[in-house]
Write an enzyme that holds these catalytic residues in place. Structure first.
Site, short mmCIF file in Angstrom:
data_model
loop_
_atom_site.label_atom_id
_atom_site.label_comp_id
_atom_site.label_asym_id
_atom_site.label_seq_id
_atom_site.Cartn_x
_atom_site.Cartn_y
_atom_site.Cartn_z
N ASP A 84 46.05 -36.50 -42.75
CA ASP A 84 47.21 -35.93 -43.43
C ASP A 84 48.23 -35.51 -42.35
OD1 ASP A 84 49.06 -34.41 -44.74
OD2 ASP A 84 47.60 -33.08 -45.72
N GLU A 128 48.96 -30.28 -12.78
CA GLU A 128 47.53 -30.56 -12.83
C GLU A 128 47.32 -32.06 -13.00
OE1 GLU A 128 46.98 -28.42 -16.87
OE2 GLU A 128 45.30 -29.78 -16.64
N CYS A 139 47.08 -25.36 -16.51
CA CYS A 139 48.43 -25.07 -17.00
C CYS A 139 49.01 -23.80 -16.41
CB CYS A 139 48.43 -24.94 -18.52
SG CYS A 139 47.85 -26.41 -19.33
N THR A 147 47.87 -33.83 -29.15
CA THR A 147 48.44 -32.74 -28.33
C THR A 147 48.84 -33.23 -26.94
OG1 THR A 147 46.36 -31.93 -27.37
CG2 THR A 147 46.95 -31.07 -29.52
N SER A 160 38.04 -23.88 -25.61
CA SER A 160 39.32 -23.70 -24.92
C SER A 160 40.20 -22.69 -25.67
CB SER A 160 40.05 -25.04 -24.74
OG SER A 160 40.62 -25.50 -25.95
N HIS A 174 52.11 -19.86 -23.29
CA HIS A 174 51.74 -21.25 -23.06
C HIS A 174 51.47 -21.91 -24.41
CE1 HIS A 174 49.86 -24.86 -21.82
NE2 HIS A 174 48.63 -24.49 -22.17
N LYS A 234 48.57 -18.18 -32.88
CA LYS A 234 47.25 -17.53 -32.82
C LYS A 234 47.26 -16.43 -31.76
CE LYS A 234 44.60 -21.77 -33.91
NZ LYS A 234 43.91 -21.49 -35.17
N ASN A 264 52.32 -31.18 -25.21
CA ASN A 264 51.84 -30.30 -24.14
C ASN A 264 52.35 -30.82 -22.79
OD1 ASN A 264 50.53 -28.41 -22.59
ND2 ASN A 264 48.47 -28.87 -23.34
N SER A 314 43.45 -23.46 -18.19
CA SER A 314 42.01 -23.62 -18.42
C SER A 314 41.23 -23.49 -17.13
CB SER A 314 41.73 -24.98 -19.05
OG SER A 314 42.12 -24.99 -20.39
#
Ligand code: HMG
Length: 386
Positions: A30, A80, A112, A153, A202, A234, A243, A273, A305
């Site tokens: 979707d 990175e 990052c 992403t 993550s 970030h 979130k 990203n 990370s």
């Protein structure tokens, strides 16, 4: 005390753009999952003659054209997705940009988070020698395996920042909160061109680093939550920043609304990203999209990370709007060339770590291009097109 911070900032991205609606349809997903569930619309994809160096140098060029090269004694190149195990991407960019030879040039890596380490180091160097200026270039290409959960992403982009005393855009305040934890949430072994990631871990590591960094920030005398006006985090995908703000609200007990960060999403929704450049693409979007920033304090949460989190603040300078480049990023995004899914998959599969001599096709319209390998060394050149 003299204010030190970001005097100018500029963003560049890649030649191609992949539409996540097309990717969703092809994967029988979707499209709302990507658009709403991840908060992403499209992602930038480099052509064969683009990489972190061409994007990074392209981001820095408008800054040098506006402010000159004098006094730039430091170039930090954060990435990175490095293109050599030894030579800094910054050395190639330094040459392409015609910077002064009397300079220190290094690459900084910690997923990052690298650009924030570079920014803080640049601020410290300029504090010691306020007549000097430092160029911070953050540039990355995010690549995950085809047909993996990380695929939507992906992204690519670069942000360059000029760090000076008495900056025109954002003063970086001295207090910052840190949280380091050795976590295997995301990494890229030397023999891989795509990241290895545990998606669920993550996201947990990111949110844990946020609360840890916030607690350290407050313990060291950082501003209380009700003195933070905007939030810039970030954004591996923009939903992650939602979130983050929700977690910070729960953690502090404050009523924090997404209106504090809505303007930071505009460019990352389009670029995808851009790893270490992502938080500063968020800042670029905030500066361009929110007309009421003078004197406002921005809370930044930088995450890389592996894993480091840093919470710090910056105060937007009066008159900042006179120093922006209205429409520049919109034009950069608009200029991208849509690519079919079949061609995207072929380009993705063609990226390999070969050191055989080769020539790349001429595709990019950016100011710099990667011409290929000669004598096993990477060759870059200025293009004729801009
Ligand atoms: P997934 O398997 O697609 O996850 O992987 P999902 O099934 O949980 O769906 C994602 C969201 O879409 C969920 O939202 C679903 O509910 C929603 P949430 O509940 O979490 O709010 N959804 C829908 N929404 C609307 N309509 C629908 C629909 N269906 C589902 N029909 C994952 C997601 C992020 C794990 C994956 O993309 C991935 O592995 N990404 C790479 C890792 C990553 O970005 N991690 C973020 C934190 S780590 C970080 O930021 C560091 C990093 O940038 C690298 C570095 O530092 O170097 C990655």
């Amino acid at each position: 005390m003299t204010a030190i911070g970001i005097h100018d900032l500029s963003l560049a991205t890649a030649h191609h753009v992949v539409d996540l609606g097309d990717l969703a349809t092809a994967a029988d997903v979707d499209p709302a999952k990507y658009r709403v569930g991840l908060g992403q619309d499209r992602f930038s994809l480099p052509s064969a003659d683009e990489d972190i160096v061409t994007m990074g140098a392209s981001a820095a060029l408008p800054i040098l054209e506006r402010h000159g090269r004098d006094g730039i004694r430091t170039v930090f190149f954060a990435t990175e997705s490095g293109i050599d195990q030894s030579k800094s991407g910054g050395m190639f960019a330094h040459g392409l940009l015609g910077l002064d030879p009397r300079a220190r040039v290094v690459e900084i890596k910690q997923a990052c988070y690298g650009a924030t380490a570079a920014l803080q180091a640049a601020v410290a160097l300029v504090a010691r020698a306020p007549g000097e200026r430092a160029l911070v270039i953050a540039s990355d290409v995010a690549r995950y395996d085809l047909d993996s959960p990380g695929e939507p992403t992906q992204g690519a982009g670069a942000v360059a920042m000029l760090v000076t005393a008495d900056p025109a855009l954002v003063e970086i305040e001295p207090v910052s909160g840190l949280n380091a934890a050795d976590v295997d949430d995301f990494w890229r072994p030397n023999d891989r061109t795509t990241a290895v990631v545990d998606g669920g871990l993550s996201m947990k590591a990111y949110l844990d680093a946020l609360t840890g960094a916030w607690d350290d920030f407050r313990a060291r005398g950082g501003a209380p939550i009700d003195e933070i006006d905007r939030f810039c985090a970030h954004q591996p995908f923009t939903k992650m920043a939602r979130k983050a703000l929700a977690r910070l609200a729960r953690h502090t007990g404050a009523d924090l609304d997404d209106a504090m960060q809505e303007a930071t999403f505009a460019y990352n929704r389009e670029i995808g990203n851009a790893y270490t450049a992502s938080i500063y693409a968020g800042l670029a979007a905030l500066l361009d999209g929110d007309a009421d920033l003078a004197g406002r304090r921005i809370g930044f949460f930088s995450y890389g990370s592996g894993a480091i989190g840093e919470f710090f603040t910056g105060v937007v300078r009066p008159g900042y709007a006179d120093h922006l480049r209205p429409g520049a990023v919109a034009a950069e995004l608009e200029a991208r060339e849509p690519i079919s899914l079949a061609d995207y998959r072929a380009l993705h599969a063609a990226v390999s770590p070969s050191d055989e001599d080769s020539e790349t096709p001429r595709v990019t319209r950016a100011p710099f291009r990667f011409a290929g390998l000669r004598g096993r060394a990477r060759q870059y050149e200025r293009t004729e097109t801009r």
